[in-house]
Design a protein around this motif. Structure first.
Motif, mmCIF file in Angstrom:
data_model
loop_
_atom_site.group_PDB
_atom_site.id
_atom_site.type_symbol
_atom_site.label_atom_id
_atom_site.label_comp_id
_atom_site.label_asym_id
_atom_site.label_seq_id
_atom_site.Cartn_x
_atom_site.Cartn_y
_atom_site.Cartn_z
ATOM 1 N N TYR A 113 19.496 -7.597 90.609
ATOM 2 C CA TYR A 113 19.085 -8.796 89.903
ATOM 3 C C TYR A 113 17.735 -8.602 89.211
ATOM 4 O O TYR A 113 16.932 -7.750 89.613
ATOM 5 C CB TYR A 113 19.013 -9.981 90.872
ATOM 6 N N SER A 173 15.230 -10.493 89.406
ATOM 7 C CA SER A 173 14.166 -10.775 90.384
ATOM 8 C C SER A 173 13.878 -9.566 91.270
ATOM 9 O O SER A 173 12.737 -9.371 91.703
ATOM 10 C CB SER A 173 14.551 -11.976 91.249
ATOM 11 N N ARG A 178 19.226 -7.984 81.840
ATOM 12 C CA ARG A 178 20.319 -7.161 82.349
ATOM 13 C C ARG A 178 21.383 -6.991 81.276
ATOM 14 O O ARG A 178 21.689 -7.921 80.527
ATOM 15 C CB ARG A 178 20.943 -7.797 83.592
ATOM 16 N N GLU A 226 25.826 -15.831 82.273
ATOM 17 C CA GLU A 226 24.887 -16.136 83.346
ATOM 18 C C GLU A 226 24.756 -14.923 84.261
ATOM 19 O O GLU A 226 25.717 -14.179 84.478
ATOM 20 C CB GLU A 226 25.375 -17.344 84.144
ATOM 21 N N GLU A 227 23.569 -14.750 84.832
ATOM 22 C CA GLU A 227 23.324 -13.544 85.618
ATOM 23 C C GLU A 227 24.255 -13.425 86.823
ATOM 24 O O GLU A 227 24.653 -12.317 87.203
ATOM 25 C CB GLU A 227 21.870 -13.476 86.087
ATOM 26 N N GLU A 228 24.645 -14.546 87.417
ATOM 27 C CA GLU A 228 25.508 -14.454 88.592
ATOM 28 C C GLU A 228 26.885 -13.882 88.275
ATOM 29 O O GLU A 228 27.643 -13.521 89.181
ATOM 30 C CB GLU A 228 25.653 -15.824 89.263
ATOM 31 N N LEU A 229 27.223 -13.766 86.989
ATOM 32 C CA LEU A 229 28.507 -13.198 86.595
ATOM 33 C C LEU A 229 28.416 -11.711 86.232
ATOM 34 O O LEU A 229 29.423 -11.101 85.853
ATOM 35 C CB LEU A 229 29.087 -13.965 85.404
ATOM 36 N N THR A 267 28.003 -8.953 88.055
ATOM 37 C CA THR A 267 28.816 -8.011 88.817
ATOM 38 C C THR A 267 30.293 -8.167 88.457
ATOM 39 O O THR A 267 31.052 -7.189 88.471
ATOM 40 C CB THR A 267 28.623 -8.199 90.338
ATOM 41 N N SER A 268 30.699 -9.376 88.123
ATOM 42 C CA SER A 268 32.074 -9.579 87.648
ATOM 43 C C SER A 268 32.282 -8.859 86.320
ATOM 44 O O SER A 268 33.335 -8.260 86.082
ATOM 45 C CB SER A 268 32.352 -11.078 87.478
ATOM 46 N N SER A 305 34.586 -5.659 91.862
ATOM 47 C CA SER A 305 33.539 -6.667 91.800
ATOM 48 C C SER A 305 32.846 -6.826 93.150
ATOM 49 O O SER A 305 31.613 -6.892 93.234
ATOM 50 C CB SER A 305 34.128 -8.010 91.351
ATOM 51 N N GLU A 352 28.692 -5.671 94.271
ATOM 52 C CA GLU A 352 27.700 -6.530 94.931
ATOM 53 C C GLU A 352 26.986 -5.817 96.063
ATOM 54 O O GLU A 352 25.889 -6.191 96.470
ATOM 55 C CB GLU A 352 28.372 -7.792 95.473
#
Length: 273
Positions: A104, A106, A120, A163-166, A168-169, A262, A266
């Motif tokens: 991430y 962060s 990223r 969005e960053e949370e996607l 790894t997808s 995926s 993670e």
């Protein structure tokens, strides 16, 4: 300063780093001399050096001489590399672009201990021929820097901001996806050979057919089933073949493979204590 005048350091001159460097030059926006690649074994970069790229095994030196820092290393190498370059990092000058799986924004800022801007990006190896599908995330970076990074990757394929949370997808679908589609082409080639074609001819035919299928979807913005319907007639050979593949779990296997990749993405980065 325009993006074309900025110096770039690609930390990690492996397959992806080299592909990115070649793609950036192929776009016409950068010259080889603008790009420095780093790698422990510099002999692996001899061919790149002959093409005019710069190469060094000193990551800190490469960072000090660059404006854009692209992290193209393995997740398990990240912390040691960041620790090595931290002294050379200027938060007001440097823009970091990370293509490190599972890491991430962060994580990078925290490890460096400096308020650098990090974006990223997740390209795939088709970047070498300017056909990458690159996903970009960096909501906390400036609009100017996000636009700059999009411009870099737009020049070597297609980009989409997510969005960053996607991310790894995106890694599973787009980066790992290259291998999945290549494996399907290999399987089609083997099928073609079994039904009578020489292997080289079968490969060419399968690869061009796959390219044509993808181009149909992109050109017409169509759904795959719409195009499938055009080649499946009642009691025909196409639907018979499709149904046989589905009986053996073709779609299910691909979906499960993407989900597994995926989940694995993670887990690749483990912070050093």
């Amino acid at each position: 300063m325009s993006s074309e005048k900025k110096k770039v350091a690609i930390l990690g001159g492996g397959n992806m780093g080299v592909a990115l460097a070649n793609g950036m030059v192929a776009s016409g926006k950068y010259q080889p001399a603008d790009i420095t690649l780093t790698r422990r074994n510099l002999r692996s970069l001899d061919e790149m050096v002959q093409l005019g790229f710069r190469a060094t095994s000193d990551n800190a030196k490469a960072v000090a001489e660059a404006d854009i820092i692209i992290l193209s290393i393995l997740p398990q190498q990240l912390d040691s590399v960041l620790d090595t370059i931290a002294v050379s990092v200027d938060a007001h000058r440097h823009l970091f672009v990370s293509i490190v799986t599972g890491v991430y924004v962060s994580d990078i800022i925290s490890r460096l201990g400096k308020p650098v801007e990090v974006i990223r990006a997740m390209p795939n190896t088709a970047i070498a021929i300017r056909e990458s599908m690159t996903c970009i995330a960096g909501s906390e970076a400036s609009d100017e820097n996000r636009a700059l990074v999009c411009k870099i990757f737009d020049a070597v394929g297609e980009t989409v901001e997510i969005e960053e949370e996607l991310m790894t997808s995106a890694t599973a679908l787009c980066a790992c996806g290259i291998a999945f589609f290549l494996r399907s082409i290999r399987a089609a080639t083997q099928g073609g050979t079994e039904i009578g074609f020489h292997a080289a001819d079968a490969l060419r035919m399968a690869a061009q057919t796959a390219k044509g299928a993808a181009s149909l979807l992109l050109h017409f913005q169509s759904h795959p089933e719409n195009e499938i319907d055009k080649v499946t007639s009642p009691k025909g050979c196409t639907i018979a073949g499709l149904n046989e593949m589905e009986h053996h779990g073709f779609s299910s296997a691909l979906i499960k493979g993407i989900k597994t990749s995926s989940s694995k993405a993670e887990q690749l980065y483990h912070k050093d204590k």
